[in-house]
Design an enzyme around this catalytic site. Structure first.
Site, short mmCIF file in Angstrom:
data_model
loop_
_atom_site.label_atom_id
_atom_site.label_comp_id
_atom_site.label_asym_id
_atom_site.label_seq_id
_atom_site.Cartn_x
_atom_site.Cartn_y
_atom_site.Cartn_z
N LEU A 2 -2.05 60.00 13.26
CA LEU A 2 -2.89 60.87 14.08
C LEU A 2 -4.31 60.30 14.10
CD1 LEU A 2 -1.80 64.42 12.83
CD2 LEU A 2 -0.69 62.93 14.50
N GLY A 54 -8.58 62.36 17.06
CA GLY A 54 -9.70 63.28 16.88
C GLY A 54 -11.05 62.56 16.98
N ARG A 89 -17.61 65.88 12.28
CA ARG A 89 -18.42 65.96 11.05
C ARG A 89 -18.99 64.61 10.62
NH1 ARG A 89 -13.76 69.29 8.01
NH2 ARG A 89 -12.55 68.33 9.68
N GLY A 115 -5.58 69.88 18.54
CA GLY A 115 -5.14 70.06 17.15
C GLY A 115 -4.06 69.08 16.74
N THR A 116 -3.81 69.06 15.41
CA THR A 116 -2.86 68.08 14.87
C THR A 116 -1.43 68.34 15.37
OG1 THR A 116 -2.70 69.44 12.88
CG2 THR A 116 -4.19 67.56 12.78
N GLU A 148 -4.62 76.92 6.46
CA GLU A 148 -5.88 76.16 6.48
C GLU A 148 -6.95 76.91 5.68
OE1 GLU A 148 -6.35 72.93 7.76
OE2 GLU A 148 -4.22 73.34 7.56
N ASN A 197 -2.60 70.41 1.02
CA ASN A 197 -1.84 69.54 1.91
C ASN A 197 -2.62 68.24 2.09
OD1 ASN A 197 -0.45 68.43 4.09
ND2 ASN A 197 -1.52 69.73 5.59
N ARG A 201 -22.88 27.69 4.03
CA ARG A 201 -22.34 28.43 5.17
C ARG A 201 -21.64 27.50 6.15
NH1 ARG A 201 -26.00 28.44 9.70
NH2 ARG A 201 -27.81 27.17 9.20
C1 UD1 Z 1 -5.75 68.52 8.12
C2 UD1 Z 1 -4.67 69.55 7.78
C3 UD1 Z 1 -4.96 70.14 6.42
C4 UD1 Z 1 -5.02 69.05 5.38
C5 UD1 Z 1 -6.01 67.96 5.77
C6 UD1 Z 1 -5.88 66.78 4.85
C7 UD1 Z 1 -3.99 70.53 9.93
C8 UD1 Z 1 -4.05 71.73 10.79
N1 UD1 Z 1 -4.66 70.59 8.79
O1 UD1 Z 1 -6.98 69.20 8.23
O2 UD1 Z 1 -3.94 71.09 6.08
O3 UD1 Z 1 -5.35 69.61 4.12
O4 UD1 Z 1 -5.77 67.50 7.11
O5 UD1 Z 1 -6.87 65.84 5.05
O6 UD1 Z 1 -3.31 69.58 10.26
N2 UD1 Z 1 -6.27 64.63 15.15
C9 UD1 Z 1 -5.71 64.26 16.34
N3 UD1 Z 1 -5.72 65.13 17.38
C10 UD1 Z 1 -6.26 66.38 17.29
C11 UD1 Z 1 -6.84 66.75 16.06
C12 UD1 Z 1 -6.82 65.87 15.00
O7 UD1 Z 1 -5.18 63.15 16.47
O8 UD1 Z 1 -6.22 67.09 18.28
C13 UD1 Z 1 -6.26 63.67 14.03
C14 UD1 Z 1 -7.64 63.29 13.55
O9 UD1 Z 1 -8.09 62.13 14.24
C15 UD1 Z 1 -7.41 63.03 12.06
C16 UD1 Z 1 -6.21 63.89 11.71
O10 UD1 Z 1 -5.62 64.28 12.93
O11 UD1 Z 1 -7.09 61.68 11.81
C17 UD1 Z 1 -6.61 65.12 10.91
O12 UD1 Z 1 -7.50 65.91 11.67
P1 UD1 Z 1 -8.68 66.74 10.98
O13 UD1 Z 1 -9.38 67.48 12.04
O14 UD1 Z 1 -9.48 65.86 10.11
O15 UD1 Z 1 -7.83 67.77 10.08
P2 UD1 Z 1 -8.36 68.57 8.81
O16 UD1 Z 1 -9.21 69.68 9.26
O17 UD1 Z 1 -8.92 67.63 7.82
CA CA Z 2 -9.32 65.51 7.79
#
Ligand code: UD1
Ligand code: CA
Length: 448
Positions: free
Chosen positions: A7, A10, A14, A77-78, A154, A169, A328
């Site tokens: 994934l 995103g 932050r 979202g994920t 979450e 998680n 170098r």
């Molecule tokens: C997520 C988990 C959380 C876990 C944590 C671990 C979910 C809902 N929550 O939260 O339970 O403890 O990771 O680090 O999954 N991404 C996409 N598309 C989207 C949103 C996110 O590809 O629409 C990707 C982001 O690029 C990232 C990953 O998913 O690499 C995780 O996304 P992030 O928003 O960081 O999730 P957390 O809030 O950390």
């Molecule tokens: Ca994360």
């Protein structure tokens, strides 16, 4: 069959960055590349990266690797990201490992164990978890009395009591694809962020097992730059511990950085304030530092390099470099050479037993063996338009403060006088004096 899906769509709000989060680097590699490297341990049949925010930038950063890309054009979202797998994995039979693109410290062995646990137990899903002292920000994992997972909530959706649960998680999952395929369309956005959560898929799967990771540092997720720098420290600690246990001395580990692409032989001594990067290898018994940066270079055995910068170069065994030398652009220093203070070598090949001990620039030069370069000598390799080569034969002695105007070939066993500007080629066995004769006017006084 095993597929992996990362994934990486995103934005990483932050991080407060113009770069997508997964393109931030940890050491020399991006976060997503590290996750991909770890996943190679499973020899997956399919490797899919889900991209979205600045998709082209993420895609081109991985253009040298054979991965499939799937676009998530809006980031809902994920769970929504995982839904993008539905068309591409249609008909796929096997397990899908889904990995957050922002958890770069996972060890390959942990991923192998996750898959094995999943397959040995015939699970529908197996979720990597950890018991953290500081679980803030992570989704909390709840299990029944038999240890099977019941739900993931979450952090922001937890009640204060639920937040007390320290099992989190990791964002690293193994799913039986046929089951996940059924579950993904059932996700809703009934949560604080109004997003589709991949973690909700577990509500539709059975049995779901958790596997606690032994070393909690492995699951560090990177959401902001503080966590990125913490992850760097964790990675460094891991790398340095490994080398210390393999018989490398690191005098002051906190002041030293060693990238995970570096190879060190036993009995290397890494002195304080030293940084080893890229594809560097250091031979047994060498002492590197204090205060040195070695990048993409091959250093032989029993060498000494002090307060120096060596990039894309080779130093053969028994040579000493520095203090304050700069090597170098494919410089090669042969065995038993002395490259001393304030010496710069650029695209220069130095034969064995040759010394350039003080205040010298050798650029685009080839030196034979046992040559001695006098203090303050430089190759004049650039005419304002082009670079030219200087070639010096074996055992030749270049006097102090010479300018060697290239293109220039100097034979073997030649000697040049101090202060010479050598513009013409020299034969073997000669003495060249190329400077104005000294004039002394006796009894001379300045006129008033
Ligand atoms: C997520 C988990 C959380 C876990 C944590 C671990 C979910 C809902 N929550 O939260 O339970 O403890 O990771 O680090 O999954 N991404 C996409 N598309 C989207 C949103 C996110 O590809 O629409 C990707 C982001 O690029 C990232 C990953 O998913 O690499 C995780 O996304 P992030 O928003 O960081 O999730 P957390 O809030 O950390
Ligand atoms: Ca994360």
């Amino acid at each position: 069959m095993v597929a992996i899906a990362i994934l990486a769509a995103g934005k990483g709000t932050r991080m407060k960055s113009t770069l997508p989060k997964v393109l931030h680097t940890l050491g020399q590699k991006t976060l997503v590349e590290r996750v991909l490297d770890t996943a190679q341990a499973l020899a997956p049949e399919r490797e899919i990266v889900i991209i979205g925010y600045q998709a082209e930038a993420v895609r081109s950063s991985l253009s040298h690797r054979s991965v499939e890309f799937v676009e998530q054009t809006v980031q809902l979202g994920t769970g929504h990201a995982a839904q993008q797998l539905l068309p591409v994995l249609k008909g796929f039979v096997g397990d899908v490992i889904i990995l957050n693109g922002d958890a770069p410290l996972l060890r390959p062995s942990t991923l192998e164990l996750l898959l094995k646990t999943h397959q040995d137990n015939g699970n529908s899903a197996t979720i990597l978890t950890a018991q953290l002292a500081q679980p803030k920000g992570y989704g909390r994992v709840f299990c029944d009395e038999k240890g099977y997972l019941t739900e993931i909530i979450e952090d922001r959706d937890c009640t204060p009591a639920q937040r007390e649960n320290r099992r989190v998680n990791a964002g690293i999952y193994c799913f039986r694809w046929q089951d996940l395929e059924q579950a993904l369309p059932k996700l809703t956005t009934d949560n604080d962020q109004k997003e589709y959560y991949l973690t909700d898929a577990v509500n539709f799967l059975k049995p779901v097992m958790v596997m606690d990771v032994a070393d909690e540092a492995e699951i560090t997720g990177i959401n902001d730059r503080k966590q990125l720098s913490d992850a760097y420290a964790l990675l460094q600690d891991r790398i340095k511990t490994e080398w210390l246990l393999k018989g490398v001395t690191i005098v002051d580990p906190v002041s030293v950085t060693i990238e995970d692409t570096v190879t060190l032989e036993p009995n290397v001594i890494v002195e304080p304030q030293t940084h080893l990067r890229g594809t560097t290898t250091i031979g047994a018994g060498s002492r590197i530092g204090p205060g040195s940066l070695i990048e993409n270079s091959v250093i032989g055995e029993n060498t000494t390099i002090q307060f120096s910068v060596v990039t894309d170069s080779t130093v053969e065994s028994g040579s000493t470099v520095g203090p304050y030398a700069h090597l170098r652009a494919a410089a090669v220093v042969g065995e038993g050479c002395r490259i001393g203070n304030f010496v710069e070598l650029k695209n220069a090949q130095i034969g064995p037993g040759t010394n350039a001990a003080h205040l010298t620039y050798l650029g685009d030069a080839t030196l034979g063996k046992q040559v001695n370069i006098g203090a303050g000598t430089i190759t004049v390799n650039y005419d304002g338009r082009n670079k030219h080569r200087t070639v010096i034969g074996d055992r030749t002695k270049i006097g102090a403060n010479n300018s060697l105007v290239a293109p220039l070939t100097i034979g073997s066993d030649a000697t040049t006088a101090a202060g010479s500007t050598i513009v013409e080629d020299l034969p073997n066995d000669c003495l060249a004096i190329a400077r104005a004769r000294q004039v002394v006017k006796e009894g001379w006084k300045p006129q008033d």
